[in-house]
Structures are given as structure tokens and as C-alpha cells.
Scaffold this motif. Structure first.
Motif, short mmCIF file in Angstrom:
data_model
loop_
_atom_site.label_atom_id
_atom_site.label_comp_id
_atom_site.label_asym_id
_atom_site.label_seq_id
_atom_site.Cartn_x
_atom_site.Cartn_y
_atom_site.Cartn_z
N GLY A 1 -23.53 41.28 -30.32
CA GLY A 1 -23.77 41.78 -31.66
C GLY A 1 -25.00 42.65 -31.75
O GLY A 1 -25.70 42.85 -30.76
N PRO A 2 -25.27 43.17 -32.96
CA PRO A 2 -24.46 42.97 -34.16
C PRO A 2 -23.13 43.70 -34.08
O PRO A 2 -23.05 44.79 -33.52
CB PRO A 2 -25.34 43.53 -35.28
CG PRO A 2 -26.20 44.56 -34.59
CD PRO A 2 -26.44 44.03 -33.22
N ILE A 3 -22.10 43.06 -34.62
CA ILE A 3 -20.75 43.60 -34.59
C ILE A 3 -20.49 44.38 -35.88
O ILE A 3 -20.67 43.83 -36.98
CB ILE A 3 -19.72 42.47 -34.44
CG1 ILE A 3 -19.91 41.78 -33.08
CG2 ILE A 3 -18.30 42.99 -34.58
CD1 ILE A 3 -19.09 40.52 -32.92
N ALA A 4 -20.10 45.63 -35.75
CA ALA A 4 -19.80 46.46 -36.92
C ALA A 4 -18.48 45.98 -37.53
O ALA A 4 -17.44 46.04 -36.88
CB ALA A 4 -19.71 47.92 -36.51
N LEU A 5 -18.54 45.50 -38.75
CA LEU A 5 -17.37 44.96 -39.42
C LEU A 5 -16.69 46.02 -40.28
O LEU A 5 -17.32 47.02 -40.64
CB LEU A 5 -17.77 43.76 -40.28
CG LEU A 5 -18.27 42.54 -39.51
CD1 LEU A 5 -18.92 41.54 -40.44
CD2 LEU A 5 -17.14 41.89 -38.73
N PRO A 6 -15.42 45.83 -40.63
CA PRO A 6 -14.72 46.79 -41.49
C PRO A 6 -15.45 46.98 -42.83
O PRO A 6 -16.30 46.17 -43.22
CB PRO A 6 -13.35 46.14 -41.69
CG PRO A 6 -13.16 45.29 -40.47
CD PRO A 6 -14.52 44.76 -40.16
N SER A 7 -15.07 48.04 -43.53
CA SER A 7 -15.79 48.45 -44.75
C SER A 7 -15.76 47.41 -45.86
O SER A 7 -16.62 47.43 -46.75
CB SER A 7 -15.20 49.77 -45.28
OG SER A 7 -13.81 49.62 -45.56
N HIS A 8 -14.79 46.48 -45.83
CA HIS A 8 -14.78 45.40 -46.84
C HIS A 8 -16.09 44.65 -46.84
O HIS A 8 -16.57 44.20 -47.88
CB HIS A 8 -13.62 44.44 -46.56
CG HIS A 8 -13.72 43.15 -47.34
ND1 HIS A 8 -13.30 43.03 -48.65
CD2 HIS A 8 -14.23 41.94 -46.99
CE1 HIS A 8 -13.54 41.80 -49.07
NE2 HIS A 8 -14.09 41.12 -48.08
N PHE A 9 -16.68 44.50 -45.67
CA PHE A 9 -17.94 43.76 -45.54
C PHE A 9 -19.09 44.75 -45.78
O PHE A 9 -19.58 45.40 -44.86
CB PHE A 9 -18.04 43.12 -44.16
CG PHE A 9 -16.97 42.09 -43.90
CD1 PHE A 9 -17.11 40.79 -44.36
CD2 PHE A 9 -15.83 42.44 -43.20
CE1 PHE A 9 -16.12 39.84 -44.13
CE2 PHE A 9 -14.83 41.49 -42.96
CZ PHE A 9 -14.98 40.20 -43.43
N ASP A 10 -19.51 44.83 -47.03
CA ASP A 10 -20.52 45.81 -47.41
C ASP A 10 -21.93 45.30 -47.06
O ASP A 10 -22.10 44.31 -46.35
CB ASP A 10 -20.40 46.15 -48.89
CG ASP A 10 -20.53 44.91 -49.79
OD1 ASP A 10 -21.17 43.92 -49.38
OD2 ASP A 10 -19.97 44.94 -50.91
N ASP A 11 -22.94 45.99 -47.60
CA ASP A 11 -24.33 45.67 -47.25
C ASP A 11 -24.78 44.30 -47.77
O ASP A 11 -25.86 43.83 -47.40
CB ASP A 11 -25.27 46.75 -47.79
CG ASP A 11 -25.11 48.07 -47.06
OD1 ASP A 11 -24.55 48.05 -45.94
OD2 ASP A 11 -25.53 49.12 -47.59
N SER A 12 -23.97 43.68 -48.63
CA SER A 12 -24.35 42.35 -49.12
C SER A 12 -24.10 41.27 -48.06
O SER A 12 -24.56 40.14 -48.21
CB SER A 12 -23.58 42.01 -50.40
OG SER A 12 -22.19 41.88 -50.14
N TYR A 13 -23.39 41.63 -47.00
CA TYR A 13 -23.10 40.68 -45.93
C TYR A 13 -24.17 40.79 -44.84
O TYR A 13 -24.75 41.85 -44.62
CB TYR A 13 -21.73 40.95 -45.32
CG TYR A 13 -20.59 40.47 -46.19
CD1 TYR A 13 -20.06 39.20 -46.04
CD2 TYR A 13 -20.06 41.31 -47.17
CE1 TYR A 13 -19.01 38.76 -46.85
CE2 TYR A 13 -19.01 40.88 -47.98
CZ TYR A 13 -18.50 39.60 -47.81
OH TYR A 13 -17.48 39.17 -48.61
#
Length: 273
Positions: A242-254
Motif C-alpha cells: 500500500g497505499p492501494i489506490a481505491l476506485p472513485s467511490h472511496f473519496d477523500d473522506s476514506y
């Protein structure tokens, strides 16, 4: 252990379940037994060995198990944990559908040099990651045919959209449990406002474990991470990715997301960590 000594350890323990301090492996079995109860509480199996690893470390000055510390140390600063508390058998909601949700074997909340983190332990000996996405879809479709109100199919579709949209994946090689584990960890870390979320597979090797089953688990983890990262990933023992880039659903609040494999060799199985 006399009562006075145990009372002192309870006050100092970082392992707590619903307000009850857990000091011994017997406490763990009493206050936080696995879902399978006695059938899963056996030497060499993940539930009991996870309890043994963490209660032993807790009694040695509230340290992390050595294989966990070693794995965290592969990312600079992650091994410098200042404080932590942990709870076994934690339910982690990741959607609003109700019913059965994610059960985390051990949820560790802590603060280190790099800030607040949530470490979610998925304990394995040679137990599998459950059903593939193909088999889970078959089960969900059967459940829907038996009960039109069943939410299993919607949950699966939602998870695939959140983690796999826009990726190429083989549903016969990806495992549902890795999706629910990741979703549960990320949503819980977001609720806790943690900066880092770590999903850790804590693997226990003994003379009882089947090498072929362990290899299948490693291949499943590699496939999952390769799909998420869109790169060929091979996870070795005691390594954090990591860090693993997650899909756009996971915004900056994650929080930032990491996945690791921490391996513990039990006596008689080879060199100990």
C-alpha cells in the motif's frame, strides 16, 4: 495466576470486549468465542491461535505480536505504535442492508508515529476465504428465489461496483470474504476518522496446516490485490502492500488502505518469527 495478579493485568490490558478486559486465552473463549464455538476453538486453528498470539503479546508489556510488528515495519513509521486497544469478534457494518454483515476476528485501534490507524485482523490457518464471487452469486440468486426480500444479491452487486467497477476480473478467482473484509475495515476506519486502514491476514502455520490450502489462500490474496492495484502482485510473508489506490467511490473522506500478510510459525512447524 492468582486473583490479585489477574486484577492488575485486567487494569492494564489493551484487549477488551464489551467493557470486559481480556487477559488470558480462557477470557477470550469466554467473552469473545468464535461463531463456530468449540468446533473452531482448537489448537492449530486460527481462532484459538489468534487469541493465543494476542493475549501472549498483551501480557508481555502490551506489545504487538512479533509477526504483526515485523509486517508493519515494511512500511516506514508503521511499526512505531504508541498506543493500541483491541476487541475480538467485532461486527463491522459496511452497508444499510441489514442481515449478516462483516465479522472481524480482531479490530485494533491505535495511534502511531504516522497518526491514527485501524488494523483489522483476518486470522487464517489453512481455512479458505470462503466462496468465490461466482459461487456467492449462485447462493445469492438461490436465496432470492426462496425469499424475494433477500438482500444477498444486492449486497454482492454493490460490493462489486464499489471495488471492481472498471476492472477486469475473473469471478472464479476472486473471493467474497476479501471484499467484505475490505469494505468492513474501510467503513469502520472512516467512522473512526483513522488516517490509515490496514487489513491484515494473520496466518498460523503448524504441523496441522495443509500446504496446498495455504497456497490457495496466497493465490486468492494475490489475485485480489492484483485486480485492485491493476498490477501483478505477489505477497510474501510478513509484507504490507500500500497505499492501494481505491476506485472513485472511496473519496477523500476514506483513509489510506493497506493489505498485509503476517505469518506466525507455531512450535514444530519450522523456524519461529
Amino acid at each position: 495466576m492468582d486473583n490479585k495478579h489477574k486484577e492488575h493485568l485486567e487494569l492494564m490490558s489493551h484487549l477488551i470486549k464489551d467493557g470486559q478486559a481480556i487477559v488470558t486465552i480462557e477470557d477470550w473463549e469466554k467473552y469473545a468465542p468464535p461463531a463456530g464455538k468449540a468446533s473452531q476453538w482448537k489448537d492449530g486453528r486460527s481462532a484459538k491461535e489468534c487469541a493465543q498470539a494476542w493475549t501472549s503479546a498483551n501480557m508481555k508489556g502490551r506489545l504487538l505480536p512479533p509477526e504483526i510488528h515485523k509486517t508493519l515495519s515494511t512500511i516506514e513509521g508503521f511499526d512505531q505504535v504508541l498506543t493500541w486497544t483491541a476487541a475480538p469478534e467485532v461486527r463491522q457494518a459496511f452497508d444499510t442492508l441489514g442481515g449478516n454483515t462483516r465479522n472481524c476476528d480482531l479490530e485494533v485501534r491505535g495511534f502511531g508515529r504516522r497518526g491514527k490507524f485501524l488494523l483489522c485482523i483476518e486470522a487464517k490457518a489453512d481455512e479458505s476465504f470462503g466462496k468465490t464471487l461466482t459461487k456467492q452469486r449462485q447462493s445469492a440468486e438461490h436465496a432470492r428465489s426462496e425469499n424475494p426480500k433477500s438482500q444477498q444479491l444486492k449486497r454482492l452487486n454493490d460490493l462489486e461496483t464499489r471495488f471492481l467497477k472498471g476492472t477486469k476480473f475473473d469471478p472464479d478467482k476472486l473471493y467474497y470474504q476479501l471484499l467484505t473484509a475490505s469494505a468492513g475495515a474501510l467503513e469502520e476506519a472512516k467512522r473512526e476518522e483513522a488516517r490509515y486502514c490496514i487489513l491484515m491476514i494473520q496466518e498460523f502455520i503448524s504441523q496441522q496446516t495443509d500446504a496446498n490450502k495455504r497456497q490457495l489462500n496466497h493465490e486468492a490474496l494475490n489475485e485480489f490485490l492484483s485486480v485492485l492495484t491493476k498490477a501483478q502482485i505477489t505477497v510474501s510473508e510478513n509484507t504490507l502492500i500500500g497505499p492501494i489506490a481505491l476506485p472513485s467511490h472511496f473519496d477523500d473522506s476514506y483513509p489510506q488502505f493497506y493489505v498485509g500478510l503476517a505469518t506466525r510459525r507455531l512450535p514444530g512447524s519450522g523456524p519461529l518469527n
